[in-house]
Design a protein around this motif. Sequence first.
Motif: not given
Length: 552
Positions: A29, A34, A36-37, A243, A404, A408, A411-412
């Motif tokens: 991260q 980017h 997280d997108t 983040l 966090v 990250l 949550n995939q």
Amino acid sequence: MSRNAFLPGVTGIALLLLVAVPVTFVALQAVFPHLDTGSFSAPFSAFPPVFEEPQLRKLFATTLKVGLGVAICSGLIGIPLGALRGLFALPAAALWDILFLVPFLLPPYIAALSWMLALQTNGYVQQLLPWLHLNDFLFSLPGMVVVMTLNIFPVVYFAVSRSMAASGSRLADVARIHGAGPWRAFIRITMPMALPAMASSLLLAFTLSIEEYGVPGALGSRSGILMLTTGIEQRLADWPVDLPGAAVLSLMLVAIALCAYSVQRAVLAGKNVESLTGKPADVTQKSLAGWTIPVLILFMAVALIAVALPIVSMLITAFSRTLSGGLSWQNLTLGHFGNVFAAHGDAPAALSTSLGLALGTALIAGATGLMASWLVVARKIRGAALIDGLSLLPAALPGIVVGVGLILAWNQRFWPVTPYNTWGILLLAYCCLLLPYPVRYVSAALKQIGGNLDAAARVHGATAAQTLRLILLPLVFPSLLASMMMVFAVASRELVTSLLLSPAGVQTVSVYVWRQFEQGSVGDGMAMASVAAFLSLTLMLIAVRLQQRTAS
């Protein structure tokens, strides 16, 4: 998989899941802002804006000052007390151990709030002693260091006391017979034997202080004292959420911790001392003789300041109808405890959830820490430095950043099974954060034992697993149990990751207390904190009793 590779393989998988996965996603991260997108564009673009901020130097300097200050103060308190506890027949020794474990049963933000209620203007102390004004000291950098030290010094105390109790005074007595004075024997013999435990515990105290958020958030925010952890929290709490900036600051904390780890290794290089027999000597504690009363006064003074004052402040608040009512019999009430257990079952459920997660964390972190320490210290396998480094990293990561990283990571969509949005994510977070406790305690014990017994067992046909189970584990079990008690105590009151990761319908004690404070129900929050501390202390007493029965 061969039998020799099974245990290292299991340990590697555990470290991968507990540490490497969240840490890797934090690093990704920071490098790919980017992420997280789902985009890997503009690598390293988050670093220049963070480094150009004028506030960064102040954050960095304050973090170092607090870390060094807490480590030094913890050593000044924990090393003398630990030496007295380990080498001498201290009256009521088990009682002092339990008392000095109590600070770990209080969440740091609860301890900070208790000190605020006690020492602020018109606080409990000033109501009793009107001439004593400690408000300005409390809300200052030295005051923050003192409050954090009183929560962290037990790490040093327990490590030093167990190390010196294990090595005993036999070799120092031999030095005395050959003409050495008592202080020379202590400095030349006893201190080097305990040096690994001292260095490891001081390193842990340093890393715990630089990653702490509760005390800086409660005290530092009111006096303008900011650390890297509060800077990270601001980036995650303020909109828009930053983040990448939080991840960059987290990497700076990792760099500080690794530098401290390098200093520790340099200090210990060539100075590890092993007992001649390859095992700890029988403990023969000496009498304090005429020093009994002064030593007891010293222990009582530390217990009064570090344990009694914050606990009494917490209990007074829990039993007070209102804060404005002050210290008076008319202000006493049991209503807050009634509110706790009448809250539609939330409080009992939160207690059972926290205790269950704490027990699971102690077992998993203890087993993983034992295996990692054994592979690094006793077996010295290939990749030992990597294992040791992975076990240190969680101590340098703020809980909020670990949370966090877990979000990250898990949550995939590509994971067939994920612990995200279950109580399992809390268990992973707690184990990741608290793994350094058993690793450092057991490593110090294994370094003291040496490699003679392991080599002798292997010569006589024992496998590596048999040597660990039948020889090394019984010798390091006191240190392992002490570290697991620490893990249980800290896990039962973990706040930041609980707030960030708790799924709907799962509430821990810290989340319950935090929500009471948010709603202005300080008395209800303190009542819940008091109940949780009492239950955790009861379980600690049971664990100590079981340890004594096992030893006998």
